[in-house]
Design an enzyme around this catalytic site. Structure first.
Site, PDB file in Angstrom:
ATOM      1  N   THR A  17      35.392 -53.823  56.506  1.00  0.00           N
ATOM      2  CA  THR A  17      35.692 -55.255  56.604  1.00  0.00           C
ATOM      3  C   THR A  17      34.458 -56.092  56.920  1.00  0.00           C
ATOM      4  O   THR A  17      34.505 -57.305  56.865  1.00  0.00           O
ATOM      5  CB  THR A  17      36.759 -55.528  57.691  1.00  0.00           C
ATOM      6  OG1 THR A  17      36.277 -54.974  58.917  1.00  0.00           O
ATOM      7  CG2 THR A  17      38.083 -54.897  57.332  1.00  0.00           C
ATOM      8  N   GLY A  18      33.346 -55.452  57.249  1.00  0.00           N
ATOM      9  CA  GLY A  18      32.112 -56.198  57.517  1.00  0.00           C
ATOM     10  C   GLY A  18      31.562 -56.786  56.225  1.00  0.00           C
ATOM     11  O   GLY A  18      31.971 -56.418  55.125  1.00  0.00           O
ATOM     12  N   GLU A  20      28.539 -56.548  54.850  1.00  0.00           N
ATOM     13  CA  GLU A  20      27.823 -55.565  54.040  1.00  0.00           C
ATOM     14  C   GLU A  20      28.773 -54.524  53.470  1.00  0.00           C
ATOM     15  O   GLU A  20      28.697 -54.156  52.298  1.00  0.00           O
ATOM     16  CB  GLU A  20      26.766 -54.882  54.907  1.00  0.00           C
ATOM     17  CG  GLU A  20      25.513 -54.543  54.159  1.00  0.00           C
ATOM     18  CD  GLU A  20      24.532 -53.791  55.059  1.00  0.00           C
ATOM     19  OE1 GLU A  20      23.932 -52.826  54.577  1.00  0.00           O
ATOM     20  OE2 GLU A  20      24.392 -54.157  56.244  1.00  0.00           O
ATOM     21  N   LYS A  43      41.447 -53.692  62.689  1.00  0.00           N
ATOM     22  CA  LYS A  43      41.627 -54.466  61.453  1.00  0.00           C
ATOM     23  C   LYS A  43      42.622 -53.771  60.521  1.00  0.00           C
ATOM     24  O   LYS A  43      42.722 -54.120  59.352  1.00  0.00           O
ATOM     25  CB  LYS A  43      40.286 -54.647  60.728  1.00  0.00           C
ATOM     26  CG  LYS A  43      39.215 -55.413  61.523  1.00  0.00           C
ATOM     27  CD  LYS A  43      39.351 -56.916  61.326  1.00  0.00           C
ATOM     28  CE  LYS A  43      38.455 -57.706  62.259  1.00  0.00           C
ATOM     29  NZ  LYS A  43      37.063 -57.804  61.822  1.00  0.00           N
ATOM     30  N   ILE A  96      23.943 -45.429  56.312  1.00  0.00           N
ATOM     31  CA  ILE A  96      22.737 -46.126  55.861  1.00  0.00           C
ATOM     32  C   ILE A  96      22.043 -46.890  56.988  1.00  0.00           C
ATOM     33  O   ILE A  96      20.968 -47.440  56.778  1.00  0.00           O
ATOM     34  CB  ILE A  96      23.045 -47.104  54.704  1.00  0.00           C
ATOM     35  CG1 ILE A  96      24.005 -48.201  55.153  1.00  0.00           C
ATOM     36  CG2 ILE A  96      23.577 -46.379  53.498  1.00  0.00           C
ATOM     37  CD1 ILE A  96      24.038 -49.365  54.184  1.00  0.00           C
ATOM     38  N   ALA A  97      22.632 -46.919  58.175  1.00  0.00           N
ATOM     39  CA  ALA A  97      22.105 -47.764  59.254  1.00  0.00           C
ATOM     40  C   ALA A  97      20.627 -47.500  59.533  1.00  0.00           C
ATOM     41  O   ALA A  97      20.185 -46.350  59.571  1.00  0.00           O
ATOM     42  CB  ALA A  97      22.917 -47.535  60.524  1.00  0.00           C
ATOM     43  N   ASP A  98      19.893 -48.587  59.742  1.00  0.00           N
ATOM     44  CA  ASP A  98      18.471 -48.502  60.081  1.00  0.00           C
ATOM     45  C   ASP A  98      18.333 -48.860  61.556  1.00  0.00           C
ATOM     46  O   ASP A  98      18.668 -49.971  61.946  1.00  0.00           O
ATOM     47  CB  ASP A  98      17.690 -49.488  59.193  1.00  0.00           C
ATOM     48  CG  ASP A  98      16.199 -49.497  59.516  1.00  0.00           C
ATOM     49  OD1 ASP A  98      15.760 -48.708  60.376  1.00  0.00           O
ATOM     50  OD2 ASP A  98      15.475 -50.294  58.897  1.00  0.00           O
ATOM     51  N   GLU A 212       6.434 -38.521  52.058  1.00  0.00           N
ATOM     52  CA  GLU A 212       5.561 -39.415  52.820  1.00  0.00           C
ATOM     53  C   GLU A 212       4.833 -38.598  53.860  1.00  0.00           C
ATOM     54  O   GLU A 212       5.163 -37.440  54.100  1.00  0.00           O
ATOM     55  CB  GLU A 212       6.436 -40.429  53.561  1.00  0.00           C
ATOM     56  CG  GLU A 212       6.484 -41.802  52.968  1.00  0.00           C
ATOM     57  CD  GLU A 212       7.223 -42.739  53.897  1.00  0.00           C
ATOM     58  OE1 GLU A 212       6.566 -43.480  54.606  1.00  0.00           O
ATOM     59  OE2 GLU A 212       8.469 -42.702  53.907  1.00  0.00           O
ATOM     60  N   HIS A 251       7.002 -44.676  57.485  1.00  0.00           N
ATOM     61  CA  HIS A 251       8.116 -44.382  58.380  1.00  0.00           C
ATOM     62  C   HIS A 251       7.653 -43.447  59.493  1.00  0.00           C
ATOM     63  O   HIS A 251       6.639 -42.780  59.369  1.00  0.00           O
ATOM     64  CB  HIS A 251       9.249 -43.716  57.600  1.00  0.00           C
ATOM     65  CG  HIS A 251       9.880 -44.620  56.588  1.00  0.00           C
ATOM     66  ND1 HIS A 251       9.656 -44.475  55.245  1.00  0.00           N
ATOM     67  CD2 HIS A 251      10.699 -45.674  56.731  1.00  0.00           C
ATOM     68  CE1 HIS A 251      10.327 -45.414  54.601  1.00  0.00           C
ATOM     69  NE2 HIS A 251      10.972 -46.156  55.478  1.00  0.00           N
TER      70      HIS A 251
END
Lengths: 296, 374
Positions: A17-18, A20, A43, A96-98, A212, A251
């Site tokens: 529901t966010g 993104e 929700k 996927i959170a950063d 990397e 990174h």
């Protein structure tokens, strides 16, 4: 064929529901992904893009069969969401959170290993099998990057994935499944762990890894080739080859690696194992051709 | 986020790890009183966040008041700005041990590293004699058990009575690692004194950058910057490193930026600055360009290939920034990704000539920086 995800994979979205979550859910469905349910605490009862929303993963499982979970959850809530999903016996999770706290990622990685589950991410765009399905936030409509084909692609960096994959596509290739393992020091899934899946996948004719500086994931790939766990052609591109020592660039890598982790170490290990390492992004597709990897 | 030695030692003390008696001073005037409290011989240690302090002359062992005052003056006058000095009692050492806790990324565990040869650079020891470093993965979901700490102490060669105090130190250090969400805690050297006690000679604590919201007391730690540009970049949260070459980088994404960095070096160019405004910073083109313009360079090279960081948003940001800042040097753009056609339109309508190929853009930048292309 593809690995981990295809059009038959039934996906649950946490944080649907966010802003993104809702945006990318629409795109996942547009690509052909079977999104069967969503979860956001408190929700339950709503729908997003026609997908029913539940309060808990447990609730969602009462009404649907679910193979995989996609998390659009803020970094500090990610550990809770992963553990909730694993508690319901869903074994494939993409986050996927950063900015996930390091100790949370240690716990997630440890718990996932113990449950024999696959957690991909964080700090990634996720996973996509072009033209079939995706879990993540790839702009799949950019067809000079996200084209279906027979190359398995794994990457630590989002921006570099587009750069390198565009060069692979330019040479007439495409991706079977592209996996962003993410740029965090403790990724949920490591390059070498996905190699057996690419090895077993008939459609995948070669693998490209986009690495990397820092950490030891590329060295683990070299080991997997040496031990014949992976026997198909492998081409690597690595960013940060000329980075000055001691500078925090790119990174975050591993903290103490014991003299390992420089890009030159990785190139040496990969080449010694028989992989080819491209010096420029534009060489990646050319090296695949040179190895005789078929385009169809 | 790195902590100063004195901050690390305060955490050790809180966890009941023994540390030497000390007084910290911020001015030369405070030296005399501090020295009197600590006594002689003592060690005067510059409180800076960089490693290799011993080799750089930033740690001085002194036996008398005149040499001590001289050392204090020299250190405060040092070209590297030193905000404070730690004046510490000298310890009568019998043996030095290495002890740290970090992360085993592959196993998803904490990792205790220990060596009976302390006081040396652990990266050098790891490269030259890896067998001298003992490694113990610890399951953080269970926590560290006392038997594990005892085993480590036995493996280091310590039997009764020292075994107990070393094992206790390891457990307490693990407590600091967990409580402060650290990526690294280190005691190097851990002193074993002639009277068989255990004291932390030095202290390093680095808090995970994704966990600093729990430890806001340290957020002003990084206050010494080489330049205004570095300070501004830090405040904006934009990764930035200054060099002394010709080409200013303003790229998006850590991997792409390091790659552009490599391509410039390969093409015989040189880099004025590394700047990465991707990810959460993709709407900060104005700030990024302001920082780039504060660094001497001949050309600014903008390369992006964004997904969530939309190309049109970045292009608009760049056009707005150019309009506002009126840069005094050429700007090369190579902006691809989500909504790239809109990005091209935006850039072209502002009179820019967008490129699509990173390697082509790099070659153009190198040639412009050398004055070969206008």
């Amino acid at each position: 064929m593809s690995i981990v995800i295809d059009q038959k994979t039934r996906v649950l979205i946490q944080g649907i529901t966010g802003k993104e979550g809702a945006y990318w859910t629409e795109h996942m469905i547009a690509l052909g992904t079977q999104v069967v349910a969503g979860v956001t605490p408190n929700k339950g009862g709503q729908t997003v893009c026609g997908v029913p929303v539940y309060n808990t993963v447990k609730d969602a499982l009462k009404h649907h069969s679910i193979d995989a979970a996609m998390l659009f959850v803020p970094p500090r809530l990610t550990k809770d969401a992963v553990f909730e999903t694993l508690a319901s016996n869903i074994k494939t999770i993409v986050t996927i959170a950063d900015g996930i706290p390091l100790h949370d990622m240690i716990a997630i990685r440890h718990h996932a290993l113990a449950q024999q589950a696959t957690v991909i991410g964080g700090n990634t765009s996720g996973i996509i099998s072009p033209e079939l399905a995706m879990m993540g936030s790839f702009p799949h409509w950019i067809d000079r990057v996200y084209k279906k084909g027979n190359i398995g692609i794994m990457t630590r960096s989002g921006s570099l994935t587009n750069e390198v994959t565009a060069m692979v596509v330019k040479q007439g290739y495409g991706a079977s499944t592209l996996i962003g393992v993410g740029g965090d020091p403790v990724p949920g899934t490591r390059f070498a762990e996905m190699l057996p899946l690419y090895e077993a996948d008939e459609e995948t004719k070669a693998v490209v890894i986009i690495g990397e500086l820092g950490g030891t994931m590329e060295e683990e790939v070299a080991d997997a080739i040496k031990q014949k766990i992976f026997t198909k052609p492998l081409v690597a591109f690595l960013g940060g080859r000329t980075a000055p020592k001691g500078q925090k660039m790119g990174h975050a890598g591993a903290i103490i690696t014991g003299g390992k982790g420089s890009v030159q170490d990785k190139i040496d290990a990969l080449e010694a194992a028989g992989a080819l390492v491209a010096k420029k992004p534009s060489q990646v597709g050319l090296l695949l051709e040179q190895l005789g990897v078929p385009k169809h | 986020m790195k902590l100063y030695e004195y901050q690390a030692k305060a955490l050790f003390k809180e966890a009941q790890i023994a540390i030497p008696n000390s007084v910290r001073i911020e001015t030369t005037d405070a030296a005399e009183e501090a020295l009197q409290k600590v006594g002689y011989p003592c060690v005067i240690k510059a409180q800076v966040l960089t490693g290799g302090r011993g080799k750089a002359g930033l740690i001085q062992f002194v036996k008398t008041k005149p040499t001590a005052l001289e050392a204090v003056k020299t250190l405060f006058d040092h070209p590297v700005q030193i905000p404070s000095l730690l004046i510490e009692e000298a310890i009568d050492i019998d043996q030095e041990v290495y002890l740290s806790i970090t992360v085993d990324a592959a196993a998803g565990k904490a990792l205790v590293l220990a060596s009976a040869e302390g006081g040396v650079d652990i990266e050098v020891l790891a490269a030259e004699s890896p067998e001298k470093i003992l490694r113990y993965p610890i399951d953080i979901l269970i926590g560290m058990m006392p038997y594990q700490a005892r085993e480590i102490a036995y493996d280091l060669g310590f039997n009764a009575p020292l075994n107990k105090s070393i094992a206790q130190t390891i457990l307490r250090l693990y407590h600091v690692f967990i409580t402060y969400h650290a990526e690294l805690v280190e005691i190097n050297p851990l002193f074993i004194t002639k009277s068989q006690t255990v004291i932390a000679g030095d202290g390093k604590v680095s808090i995970d950058d994704n966990s600093t919201h729990w430890h806001q007391a340290y957020e002003n730690n990084e206050t010494s910057f080489g330049s205004e540009a570095e300070k501004k970049a830090h405040l904006e949260g934009i990764p930035f490193i200054e060099f002394d070459g010709d080409i200013g980088l303003m790229c998006a994404g850590a991997g792409l930026t390091t790659t552009v960095y490599d391509l410039i070096n390969d093409a015989g160019g040189s880099i004025a600055n590394y700047l990465e405004f991707g990810g959460p910073n993709y709407k900060k083109a104005l700030q990024a360009m302001e920082i780039c313009l504060a660094v001497p360079s001949k050309v600014i090279l903008i390369v992006t290939f964004g997904t969530i960081a939309r190309a049109d948003v970045m292009a608009q940001g760049i056009v707005d920034a150019i309009e506002k800042l009126k840069p005094n040097r050429p700007i090369i753009t190579c902006i691809r990704g989500t909504n790239e056609q809109e990005a091209v339109n935006i850039l072209e309508s502002a009179g820019l000539k967008p490129l699509f190929d990173t390697e082509e853009a790099v070659l153009l930048a190198v040639s412009m920086a050398k004055g070969e292309t206008q």
